[in-house]
Design a protein around this motif. Structure first.
Motif, PDB file in Angstrom:
ATOM      1  N   ALA A  28       0.825  -1.212   0.000  1.00  0.00           N
ATOM      2  CA  ALA A  28       0.000   0.000   0.000  1.00  0.00           C
ATOM      3  C   ALA A  28       0.860   1.264   0.000  1.00  0.00           C
ATOM      4  N   ALA A  29       1.002   1.874  -1.157  1.00  0.00           N
ATOM      5  CA  ALA A  29       1.735   3.138  -1.273  1.00  0.00           C
ATOM      6  C   ALA A  29       0.836   4.283  -0.813  1.00  0.00           C
ATOM      7  N   GLY A  30       1.407   5.253  -0.113  1.00  0.00           N
ATOM      8  CA  GLY A  30       0.656   6.440   0.305  1.00  0.00           C
ATOM      9  C   GLY A  30      -0.226   6.257   1.525  1.00  0.00           C
ATOM     10  N   ALA A  31      -0.066   5.160   2.256  1.00  0.00           N
ATOM     11  CA  ALA A  31      -0.848   4.960   3.482  1.00  0.00           C
ATOM     12  C   ALA A  31      -0.278   5.858   4.586  1.00  0.00           C
ATOM     13  N   THR A  32      -1.141   6.378   5.431  1.00  0.00           N
ATOM     14  CA  THR A  32      -0.717   7.186   6.572  1.00  0.00           C
ATOM     15  C   THR A  32      -0.401   6.253   7.732  1.00  0.00           C
ATOM     16  N   ILE A  33       0.772   6.455   8.350  1.00  0.00           N
ATOM     17  CA  ILE A  33       1.186   5.654   9.500  1.00  0.00           C
ATOM     18  C   ILE A  33       1.303   6.587  10.696  1.00  0.00           C
ATOM     19  N   ARG A  34       0.612   6.253  11.789  1.00  0.00           N
ATOM     20  CA  ARG A  34       0.669   7.058  13.013  1.00  0.00           C
ATOM     21  C   ARG A  34       1.192   6.193  14.151  1.00  0.00           C
ATOM     22  N   LEU A  35       2.189   6.731  14.847  1.00  0.00           N
ATOM     23  CA  LEU A  35       2.792   6.073  15.996  1.00  0.00           C
ATOM     24  C   LEU A  35       2.427   6.906  17.221  1.00  0.00           C
ATOM     25  N   GLU A  66       4.175   8.659   5.880  1.00  0.00           N
ATOM     26  CA  GLU A  66       3.449   7.946   4.828  1.00  0.00           C
ATOM     27  C   GLU A  66       4.339   6.857   4.257  1.00  0.00           C
ATOM     28  N   THR A  67       3.702   5.814   3.729  1.00  0.00           N
ATOM     29  CA  THR A  67       4.472   4.759   3.088  1.00  0.00           C
ATOM     30  C   THR A  67       4.976   5.236   1.733  1.00  0.00           C
ATOM     31  N   ASP A  68       6.119   4.669   1.303  1.00  0.00           N
ATOM     32  CA  ASP A  68       6.670   5.005  -0.004  1.00  0.00           C
ATOM     33  C   ASP A  68       5.951   4.199  -1.093  1.00  0.00           C
ATOM     34  N   GLU A  69       6.460   4.265  -2.319  1.00  0.00           N
ATOM     35  CA  GLU A  69       5.798   3.592  -3.442  1.00  0.00           C
ATOM     36  C   GLU A  69       5.797   2.070  -3.313  1.00  0.00           C
ATOM     37  N   HIS A  70       6.602   1.515  -2.411  1.00  0.00           N
ATOM     38  CA  HIS A  70       6.646   0.072  -2.180  1.00  0.00           C
ATOM     39  C   HIS A  70       5.921  -0.336  -0.894  1.00  0.00           C
ATOM     40  N   GLY A  71       5.243   0.613  -0.244  1.00  0.00           N
ATOM     41  CA  GLY A  71       4.507   0.322   0.981  1.00  0.00           C
ATOM     42  C   GLY A  71       5.355   0.333   2.237  1.00  0.00           C
ATOM     43  N   ASN A  72       6.620   0.766   2.149  1.00  0.00           N
ATOM     44  CA  ASN A  72       7.524   0.782   3.303  1.00  0.00           C
ATOM     45  C   ASN A  72       7.461   2.104   4.051  1.00  0.00           C
ATOM     46  N   TYR A  73       7.732   2.046   5.347  1.00  0.00           N
ATOM     47  CA  TYR A  73       7.798   3.253   6.182  1.00  0.00           C
ATOM     48  C   TYR A  73       8.923   3.098   7.186  1.00  0.00           C
TER      49      TYR A  73
END
Length: 152
Positions: free
Chosen positions: A57-64, A73-80
């Motif tokens: 999932a590219a562009g997902a918002t990640i909140r810690l 946000e995740t990069d184009e490969h879904g990494n954060y």
């Protein structure tokens, strides 16, 4: 020779260099007076489970959320990645459209926490109730029960 020249000469000779190093160790708690922070690292990927494997999932918002709140946000490969996270217990959440994921993690100084997050449909958080009043039910629509036998 002035005082600056004498100080330079003193630092240059082996004995003076030793005194200079020892003095720095005694007076300086870290580089340029800073103490190292007790932080860890949080990284991972966000994906949607599909029958053929994972779709990242590219562009997902990640909140810690924990002792501090961080967001990326995740990069184009879904990494954060969260590079410098204070030690403690956190809730990590991922959001993309109507999908979400969450889990609890513990961050320790000097360690890397890998948290893979699988997005699933978000819970319904609202509902709609429709009611009819007697004035709205003048002519009921015709209805009939059709069985499987009637269709074939």
């Amino acid at each position: 020779m002035d005082a600056l020249d004498e100080a330079a000469k003193d630092v240059a000779d082996e004995k003076g260099l030793h005194r200079f190093r020892r003095g720095m160790q005694l007076t300086s708690p870290g580089v340029f007076g800073q103490t190292p922070a007790a932080t860890g690292r949080v990284e991972g990927a966000v994906f949607v489970g599909v029958s053929s494997g994972h779709a990242f999932a590219a562009g997902a918002t990640i909140r810690l959320s924990g002792p501090v709140v961080l967001e990326t946000e995740t990069d184009e490969h879904g990494n954060y990645t969260f590079a410098a996270v204070a030690s403690g217990t956190y809730r990590i959440e991922a959001f993309l459209s109507d999908l979400e994921a969450a889990q609890s993690i513990s961050v320790e100084a000097g360690k890397i926490v890998r948290a893979e997050l699988q997005l699933k449909p978000a819970d319904v958080k609202s509902s709609v109730t429709v009611t009819a009043t007697a004035s709205e039910t003048k002519d009921p629509a015709p209805s009939e029960t059709i069985s499987e036998k009637d269709i074939t």
